[in-house]
Design a protein around this motif. Sequence first.
Motif, PDB file in Angstrom:
ATOM      1  N   ILE A  48       0.670  -1.209  -0.059  1.00 38.83           N
ATOM      2  CA  ILE A  48      -0.179  -0.112   0.042  1.00 38.83           C
ATOM      3  C   ILE A  48       0.810   1.277  -0.050  1.00 38.83           C
ATOM      4  O   ILE A  48       0.629   2.101  -0.801  1.00 38.83           O
ATOM      5  CB  ILE A  48      -0.811  -0.109   1.118  1.00 38.83           C
ATOM      6  CG1 ILE A  48      -1.941  -1.071   0.714  1.00 38.83           C
ATOM      7  CG2 ILE A  48      -1.603   1.332   1.327  1.00 38.83           C
ATOM      8  CD1 ILE A  48      -3.152  -1.327   2.159  1.00 38.83           C
ATOM      9  N   HIS A  49       1.760   1.398   0.722  1.00 34.87           N
ATOM     10  CA  HIS A  49       2.777   2.717   0.804  1.00 34.87           C
ATOM     11  C   HIS A  49       3.705   2.655  -0.177  1.00 34.87           C
ATOM     12  O   HIS A  49       4.204   3.834  -0.460  1.00 34.87           O
ATOM     13  CB  HIS A  49       3.490   2.461   2.524  1.00 34.87           C
ATOM     14  CG  HIS A  49       2.355   2.762   3.590  1.00 34.87           C
ATOM     15  ND1 HIS A  49       1.243   1.931   3.919  1.00 34.87           N
ATOM     16  CD2 HIS A  49       2.317   3.709   4.405  1.00 34.87           C
ATOM     17  CE1 HIS A  49       0.936   2.476   4.963  1.00 34.87           C
ATOM     18  NE2 HIS A  49       1.433   3.546   5.182  1.00 34.87           N
ATOM     19  N   ASN A  50       3.952   1.574  -1.008  1.00 28.42           N
ATOM     20  CA  ASN A  50       4.956   1.761  -2.113  1.00 28.42           C
ATOM     21  C   ASN A  50       4.156   1.747  -3.275  1.00 28.42           C
ATOM     22  O   ASN A  50       4.400   1.451  -4.629  1.00 28.42           O
ATOM     23  CB  ASN A  50       5.906   0.444  -2.176  1.00 28.42           C
ATOM     24  CG  ASN A  50       6.882   0.659  -1.014  1.00 28.42           C
ATOM     25  OD1 ASN A  50       7.258   1.719  -0.299  1.00 28.42           O
ATOM     26  ND2 ASN A  50       7.556  -0.459  -0.980  1.00 28.42           N
ATOM     27  N   ASP A  51       2.782   2.181  -3.340  1.00 31.05           N
ATOM     28  CA  ASP A  51       2.028   2.451  -4.423  1.00 31.05           C
ATOM     29  C   ASP A  51       1.678   1.256  -5.402  1.00 31.05           C
ATOM     30  O   ASP A  51       1.926   1.226  -6.428  1.00 31.05           O
ATOM     31  CB  ASP A  51       2.390   3.618  -5.357  1.00 31.05           C
ATOM     32  CG  ASP A  51       2.448   4.997  -4.531  1.00 31.05           C
ATOM     33  OD1 ASP A  51       1.336   5.417  -3.820  1.00 31.05           O
ATOM     34  OD2 ASP A  51       3.543   5.869  -4.932  1.00 31.05           O
ATOM     35  N   GLY A  52       1.549  -0.034  -4.785  1.00 31.43           N
ATOM     36  CA  GLY A  52       1.481  -1.056  -5.516  1.00 31.43           C
ATOM     37  C   GLY A  52       2.678  -1.867  -5.741  1.00 31.43           C
ATOM     38  O   GLY A  52       2.612  -2.720  -6.659  1.00 31.43           O
ATOM     39  N   LYS A  53       3.722  -1.558  -5.054  1.00 32.70           N
ATOM     40  CA  LYS A  53       4.945  -2.354  -5.448  1.00 32.70           C
ATOM     41  C   LYS A  53       5.389  -3.175  -4.569  1.00 32.70           C
ATOM     42  O   LYS A  53       5.191  -2.891  -3.456  1.00 32.70           O
ATOM     43  CB  LYS A  53       6.111  -1.119  -5.895  1.00 32.70           C
ATOM     44  CG  LYS A  53       5.809  -0.726  -7.183  1.00 32.70           C
ATOM     45  CD  LYS A  53       6.886   0.547  -7.265  1.00 32.70           C
ATOM     46  CE  LYS A  53       6.438   1.303  -8.673  1.00 32.70           C
ATOM     47  NZ  LYS A  53       6.183   2.645  -8.210  1.00 32.70           N
ATOM     48  N   LEU A  54       5.743  -4.466  -4.856  1.00 29.17           N
ATOM     49  CA  LEU A  54       6.342  -5.510  -3.571  1.00 29.17           C
ATOM     50  C   LEU A  54       7.509  -5.994  -4.300  1.00 29.17           C
ATOM     51  O   LEU A  54       7.568  -6.701  -5.321  1.00 29.17           O
ATOM     52  CB  LEU A  54       5.057  -6.130  -3.313  1.00 29.17           C
ATOM     53  CG  LEU A  54       5.167  -7.060  -2.051  1.00 29.17           C
ATOM     54  CD1 LEU A  54       5.137  -6.091  -0.997  1.00 29.17           C
ATOM     55  CD2 LEU A  54       3.947  -8.124  -1.740  1.00 29.17           C
ATOM     56  N   ALA A  55       8.394  -5.920  -3.377  1.00 31.28           N
ATOM     57  CA  ALA A  55       9.897  -6.498  -4.006  1.00 31.28           C
ATOM     58  C   ALA A  55       9.664  -8.217  -4.018  1.00 31.28           C
ATOM     59  O   ALA A  55       8.713  -8.872  -3.597  1.00 31.28           O
ATOM     60  CB  ALA A  55      10.941  -6.662  -2.984  1.00 31.28           C
ATOM     61  N   PRO A  56      10.258  -8.990  -5.039  1.00 31.79           N
ATOM     62  CA  PRO A  56       9.970 -10.287  -5.130  1.00 31.79           C
ATOM     63  C   PRO A  56      10.313 -11.183  -3.839  1.00 31.79           C
ATOM     64  O   PRO A  56       9.506 -12.287  -3.631  1.00 31.79           O
ATOM     65  CB  PRO A  56      11.067 -10.565  -6.322  1.00 31.79           C
ATOM     66  CG  PRO A  56      11.450  -9.425  -6.967  1.00 31.79           C
ATOM     67  CD  PRO A  56      11.152  -8.297  -5.895  1.00 31.79           C
ATOM     68  N   GLN A  57      11.088 -10.817  -2.955  1.00 23.43           N
ATOM     69  CA  GLN A  57      11.107 -11.609  -1.842  1.00 23.43           C
ATOM     70  C   GLN A  57      10.044 -11.568  -0.992  1.00 23.43           C
ATOM     71  O   GLN A  57       9.390 -12.383  -0.528  1.00 23.43           O
ATOM     72  CB  GLN A  57      12.349 -11.298  -1.194  1.00 23.43           C
ATOM     73  CG  GLN A  57      12.651 -12.051   0.079  1.00 23.43           C
ATOM     74  CD  GLN A  57      12.793 -13.532  -0.027  1.00 23.43           C
ATOM     75  OE1 GLN A  57      13.215 -13.741  -0.896  1.00 23.43           O
ATOM     76  NE2 GLN A  57      12.194 -13.953   0.709  1.00 23.43           N
ATOM     77  N   ARG A  58       9.321 -10.314  -0.997  1.00 20.28           N
ATOM     78  CA  ARG A  58       8.106 -10.101  -0.296  1.00 20.28           C
ATOM     79  C   ARG A  58       6.853 -10.767  -0.972  1.00 20.28           C
ATOM     80  O   ARG A  58       6.031 -11.267  -0.193  1.00 20.28           O
ATOM     81  CB  ARG A  58       7.688  -8.468  -0.070  1.00 20.28           C
ATOM     82  CG  ARG A  58       8.962  -7.888   0.515  1.00 20.28           C
ATOM     83  CD  ARG A  58       8.155  -6.850   1.578  1.00 20.28           C
ATOM     84  NE  ARG A  58       9.375  -6.018   2.170  1.00 20.28           N
ATOM     85  CZ  ARG A  58       9.867  -6.521   3.375  1.00 20.28           C
ATOM     86  NH1 ARG A  58       9.563  -7.281   4.077  1.00 20.28           N
ATOM     87  NH2 ARG A  58      10.874  -5.475   3.968  1.00 20.28           N
ATOM     88  N   VAL A  59       6.762 -10.964  -2.210  1.00 20.89           N
ATOM     89  CA  VAL A  59       5.717 -11.666  -2.889  1.00 20.89           C
ATOM     90  C   VAL A  59       5.989 -13.182  -2.510  1.00 20.89           C
ATOM     91  O   VAL A  59       4.952 -13.769  -2.204  1.00 20.89           O
ATOM     92  CB  VAL A  59       6.004 -11.545  -4.439  1.00 20.89           C
ATOM     93  CG1 VAL A  59       5.184 -12.354  -5.093  1.00 20.89           C
ATOM     94  CG2 VAL A  59       5.655  -9.751  -4.688  1.00 20.89           C
TER      95      VAL A  59
END
Length: 103
Positions: A48-59
Amino acid sequence: MTIPSELVELWQQYGSAAFPHGYGGKEINRVDLPLLDAEIAGCVRIYIHNDGKLAPQRVKTLRERLIDLNAIILLMDHDELIYFDRLRKMANLVLQEVEKIIG
């Protein structure tokens, strides 16, 4: 990227909900519930705080923790089920949105 309104609403509900009484430090089938909660919520917050971006490790973490949650959710009582089902819905929404981007 626009964050889905359903996710924003679930996140607001999550933020105002207390962690289920009696579940602090509890495990179900070797799944540490406070840690599960923290890891999923952390990934959702970052998304949410990264405007819809999530690092591959977090995915990867989110996928793994969702598998854990899906394996134990029906073993919970009513109030806990409501809390953790909201968490499950948020994780699913984030993963659906991420999949749209990475394919």
